[in-house]
Design an enzyme around this catalytic site. Structure first.
Site, mmCIF file in Angstrom:
data_model
loop_
_atom_site.group_PDB
_atom_site.id
_atom_site.type_symbol
_atom_site.label_atom_id
_atom_site.label_comp_id
_atom_site.label_asym_id
_atom_site.label_seq_id
_atom_site.Cartn_x
_atom_site.Cartn_y
_atom_site.Cartn_z
ATOM 1 N N GLU A 152 0.896 -1.160 0.000
ATOM 2 C CA GLU A 152 0.000 0.000 0.000
ATOM 3 C C GLU A 152 0.927 1.199 0.000
ATOM 4 O O GLU A 152 1.277 1.735 1.043
ATOM 5 C CB GLU A 152 -0.922 -0.030 1.219
ATOM 6 C CG GLU A 152 -2.216 0.737 1.007
ATOM 7 C CD GLU A 152 -2.093 2.245 1.174
ATOM 8 O OE1 GLU A 152 -1.306 2.866 0.421
ATOM 9 O OE2 GLU A 152 -2.776 2.787 2.038
ATOM 10 N N GLU A 170 4.268 8.688 -3.931
ATOM 11 C CA GLU A 170 5.087 8.194 -2.812
ATOM 12 C C GLU A 170 6.169 7.219 -3.279
ATOM 13 O O GLU A 170 6.742 6.487 -2.482
ATOM 14 C CB GLU A 170 4.183 7.531 -1.761
ATOM 15 C CG GLU A 170 3.353 8.545 -0.995
ATOM 16 C CD GLU A 170 2.452 7.922 0.059
ATOM 17 O OE1 GLU A 170 2.551 6.703 0.296
ATOM 18 O OE2 GLU A 170 1.639 8.663 0.636
#
Length: 692
Positions: free
Chosen positions: A144, A153
Site C-alpha cells: 500500500e 510516494e
C-alpha cells in the site's frame, strides 16, 4: 541528546532557537500522520483482505508455499491478514523505525510472531538468501504505497526494484492493477487557482483594469498535484466536457518500469466549452478478474453505492498549460506525461484529415520534461492564494475600505506578501505608494508593475520592517499603513498577526494621525461536529479483527508530546461540519496601537445549542478594515437551522480536536464548554484549553 532547531517565528517574524529532544522529529511525523485515517477506511481494509485471501488461495491451489512480501507494512495489518488467510510466511518491510517497532509489538500481540518477520529497512536495501533478510524470493507481493496521485510516494521505483530482486517471476500481487481515469472540464472556480484574472477598479479618472503579465498567460505553472476532496465540489462549479476516460493502467504482478514516459488518448468532447482542467482519480483491482475493486471515483461518477470517506486518497485537479476552446465532437488528443513521482497533462487538437497512422507524427511533439513555472507567480502564491486574489467580492471590500481612508496627499505603505493592495492604493489616488514584502521572495511584483506601466509609480522597499529607514520613505511619514494581511509563512489563522508586529516595528515612521487598515482583528471560535474529519484523530482499537491499540497509544503519546495542546490547519470547505454552538468572538487585537508587553488572555464558556458530538473547536480570524467593513478567514455563514457551515474556501481554519468527544443529547439542560485562550505577545503563540 538535545538538538537546537532554528525556526522563523511566523507571527513575530523573529528567528528562534528551540531545544528539542532527539525524538522530536518522529513525534511530529506520527502526530501528523494519516495512519488512523487508513485504519478507519473500512472499504480499503475489506477489499485488501478479500484480495489477500484470494491470492493466498491461488498460490496454495498450485501446490506452492505462500511467501508474502509486504512493502510499507505500517502497523503490520496487511501481513496479519495474509498470515490469518493461511500464508506460510510474511516479510513485512517498514523503513520508519518507530513504526517498525510498533509493528513488531502489534504482530506479537496478535499472535503472529512465528509467521511474520518485520524488517526495518528500505525495500531497496533488503537482501535475499540463506544469510539475508529474506530466505527466498516471495510469490505474493502486497503493498500500500499509493497517494492521491497514485505514484507520488514512489510506488513505481519500489515495484520496479521488488520485481527485479525480491519476488518471483509470475508472482501474485495485491493490488493486481491500478487504473487512472480522467475527465476534461471547464471550471472558472478551479481555473482561478492557476492564473490571475483581470481586476476592474473604478478610479476618479475612469475605470482601470489590472492585467496579469503576459508571461502568466502561457505559464504551465508547477507540476505538483492539487489534491482535494472533489466530493465537496458542487456540480454547479464545473462543466464536464468529456466522458470519463481510462488514461493508463499499471499491472503490479509483472515487472514495472519507472522511467519517464507518456500515455495518449483520443477523445471527442460531449459539449463545447473551454478546456481548462483535467480531473483525475484511480481505482485498484485487488484480483486479476477485477471483481474486488476499490475506487476513488467522485460522486457524479460513482452514483450506485455509498461513498467511502478517506483523506489519505482523494482526487486530483490538473491544470492544462493554457485554456483551449473545444467543440462538441471534434477530435482531440489528451497526453499524460509522468516521471517517477508526478503526472502532468497536455491537450492537442487533431490536425485536419488526420488518421491513426498520423499518430506517430504527434509523438514527436510530446515533451516529457516536467513543467517549469516561467512567470514566477506560481512560486510565490499557492493555489488557495490565487483563488483569494481572484475573489472579486473580497477585492471589492478592500477597494471600499481604501476609498474611505485615502486622500490625494496620502503616503501609503503596504505590508503584505504578493498583494494587489499597492496597485489598488495607487489607482484610488494615493500620492505615494511603497510596498514591503516581509518574506523577501517577491519574484513577481516587478513583472506585474511593468505589465500595468506602474514600475515608476510604486516603490518596492527591500528591507524588513525593523530595518526601515527614513530614506526608504524619502523622509516622509506614513499616513496610511495597509495590509490584507497575508504572509506566505503563515500556517494558522493568527500567524498573519505578523502585520501587528511589523506595524509596531515601523511605528517611528508613522504620522501621528496615521490610519491603519485593517484597524483591528478578532479571533473567533465555534464548537462543531465533523461529518468525517474526526476520523484522523480517532483511536481505532481493532481493525478487521486485529488489535491495533499499540498504534492508537503511539499516536496519543506523540500528540501529547507537543501537538495536543495545539490547533492544526484544515481547509474546512473540504470537510463538512455542523455547528453545535453560536460563533463567539474571543480575543481582539488593536492595530491602531503597538503590540502590548503583557499577554492577552480570555476565559469563558460557550453553550451547546444542538444535539451532536463535540469533536472540537474551530478558530479563525476576522479583519476589521474600516467602519462596517470586515473580511472573515473562517465562517462565511451558518446556512440553516441544522447548523451547516459555509467556510472561506481560500483559507485554512484552525481545528482544535477535543481529547474526549462529548455527546450532547438532551438540550433541556444545555451543556457548556469552558475555554481559556491566551495570546503570548512575546512568542506570538496562542495556547488554549477546553473543558466540558
Amino acid at each position: 541528546m538535545k538538538t537546537f532547531c532554528g525556526r522563523a517565528n511566523p507571527t513575530t517574524g523573529s528567528m528562534e532557537w528551540l531545544e528539542e529532544g532527539e525524538d522530536y522529529d518522529y513525534h511530529q511525523e506520527i502526530a501528523r500522520s494519516r495512519y488512523a485515517d487508513m485504519l478507519h477506511d473500512k472499504d480499503r481494509n475489506v477489499k485488501y483482505y478479500q484480495g489477500i485471501r484470494a491470492a493466498v488461495s491461488r498460490v496454495k491451489e498450485r501446490g506452492e508455499k505462500a511467501i508474502v512480501l509486504d512493502i510499507g507494512t505500517g502497523t503490520g495489518l496487511l501481513s496479519m491478514m495474509a498470515a490469518s488467510a493461511g500464508a506460510d510466511f510474511c516479510y513485512a518491510i517498514e523503513v520508519f523505525k518507530p513504526m517498525a517497532n510498533a509493528a513488531v509489538k502489534i504482530v506479537e500481540k496478535n499472535g503472529f510472531s512465528d509467521k511474520i518477520k518485520v524488517i526495518n529497512k528500505h525495500s531497496t536495501e533488503v537482501t535475499v538468501g540463506p544469510d539475508g533478510d529474506m530466505q527466498c524470493r516471495a510469490n505474493i507481493l502486497v503493498t500500500e504505497l499509493f497517494d492521491t496521485e497514485l505514484i507520488g510516494e514512489g510506488a513505481l521505483p519500489t515495484y520496479e526494484h521488488a520485481h527485479k530482486y525480491l519476488v518471483q517471476e509470475g508472482c501474485e500481487a495485491v493490488p493486481h492493477r491500478a487504473t487512472v481515469y480522467v475527465q476534461l472540464v471547464e471550471s472558472r472556480r478551479m481555473w482561478s487557482w492557476k492564473k490571475l484574472f483581470p481586476v476592474h477598479v473604478e478610479a476618479e479618472d475612469g475605470e482601470k483594469i489590472l492585467v496579469p503579465p503576459s508571461e502568466m498567460e502561457n505559464c504551465p505553472g508547477v507540476p505538483s498535484v492539487c489534491d482535494i476532496q472533489l466530493n465537496q465540489m458542487p456540480s454547479s462549479d464545473f462543466i464536464t466536457l468529456s466522458d470519463v476516460i481510462t488514461m493508463f493502467s499499471v499491472d503490479f504482478s509483472k515487472p514495472v518500469q519507472s522511467a519517464s514516459t507518456y500515455y495518449r488518448v483520443q477523445l471527442e468532447p460531449v459539449k463545447s466549452g473551454k478546456a481548462q482542467i483535467v480531473l483525475s482519480w484511480w481505482d485498484i483491482d485487488m484480483d486479476p478478474s477485477g471483481k474486488i475493486n476499490c475506487t476513488m471515483a467522485p460522486y457524479w461518477v460513482k452514483t450506485t453505492s455509498a461513498l467511502q470517506w478517506r483523506d489519505h486518497w482523494m482526487q486530483c485537479v490538473y491544470f492544462l498549460p493554457r485554456e483551449e476552446p473545444v467543440l462538441q465532437g471534434e477530435k482531440l488528443y489528451l497526453t499524460a506525461c509522468r516521471d517517477e513521482y508526478s503526472v502532468w497533462y497536455n491537450l492537442q487538437k487533431a490536425r485536419e484529415g488526420e488518421n491513426e497512422a498520423d499518430e506517430e507524427e504527434h509523438k514527436a511533439d510530446v515533451r516529457v520534461e516536467s513543467p517549469v513555472c516561467r512567470c514566477r507567480a506560481h512560486l510565490l502564491w499557492n493555489r488557495p492564494r490565487f483563488g483569494q486574489l481572484n475573489d472579486q467580492s473580497r477585492t471589492r471590500q478592500y477597494i471600499r475600505s481604501l476609498r474611505k481612508v485615502l486622500k490625494t496627499d496620502s503616503v501609503c505603505l503596504c505590508i503584505s506578501d504578493g498583494s494587489l493592495l499597492p496597485v489598488l492604493a495607487h489607482y484610488l489616488g494615493a500620492k505615494q505608494v511603497q510596498c514591503m514584502q516581509p518574506s523577501r521572495i517577491d519574484l513577481y511584483h516587478p513583472h506585474f508593475f511593468k505589465a500595468n506601466h506602474l514600475e515608476d509609480k510604486i516603490k518596492i522597499i527591500e528591507a524588513r520592517p525593523e530595518l526601515l529607514k527614513p530614506s526608504h520613505l524619502e523622509d516622509k511619514k506614513i499616513s496610511v499603513l495597509v495590509g490584507e494581511p497575508f504572509f506566505t509563512t503563515s500556517l494558522l489563522p493568527w500567524h498573519n498577526l505578523y502585520f501587528w508586529y511589523a506595524r509596531t516595528a515601523v511605528s517611528t515612521h508613522l504620522a501621528s494621525n496615521v490610519t491603519v487598515l485593517p484597524q483591528s482583528a478578532s479571533l473567533h471560535m465555534m464548537i462543531v461536529e465533523f461529518q468525517d474529519l474526526w476520523r484522523i484523530r480517532s483511536p481505532c482499537g481493532t481493525c478487521e479483527g486485529f488489535d491495533v491499540q499499540t498504534m492508537d497509544d503511539m499516536i496519543k503519546d506523540s500528540l501529547n508530546f507537543r501537538e495536543s495542546k495545539e490547533a492544526e490547519p484544515h481547509p474546512l470547505w473540504e470537510y463538512p461540519c455542523k455547528s453545535l454552538s453560536d460563533p463567539q468572538e474571543v480575543l481582539t487585537f488593536d492595530f491602531t496601537k503597538t503590540v502590548p508587553q503583557q499577554c492577552l488572555s480570555t476565559e469563558g464558556s460557550v453553550k451547546l445549542l444542538r444535539k451532536g458530538k463535540s469533536h472540537g473547536a474551530v478558530l479563525w480570524m476576522e479583519y476589521h478594515l474600516a467602519a462596517d467593513i470586515s473580511v472573515s478567514t473562517g465562517l462565511m455563514q451558518l446556512s440553516n437551522e441544522k447548523g451547516n457551515c459555509e467556510w472561506n474556501p481560500h483559507c485554512k481554519q484552525a481545528v482544535y480536536f477535543f481529547s474526549s468527544v462529548i455527546e450532547s443529547e438532551i438540550l433541556s439542560d444545555p451543556t457548556a464548554v469552558t475555554y481559556a485562550i491566551k495570546f503570548d505577545t512575546k512568542t506570538g503563540e496562542i495556547a488554549m484549553d477546553f473543558k466540558m
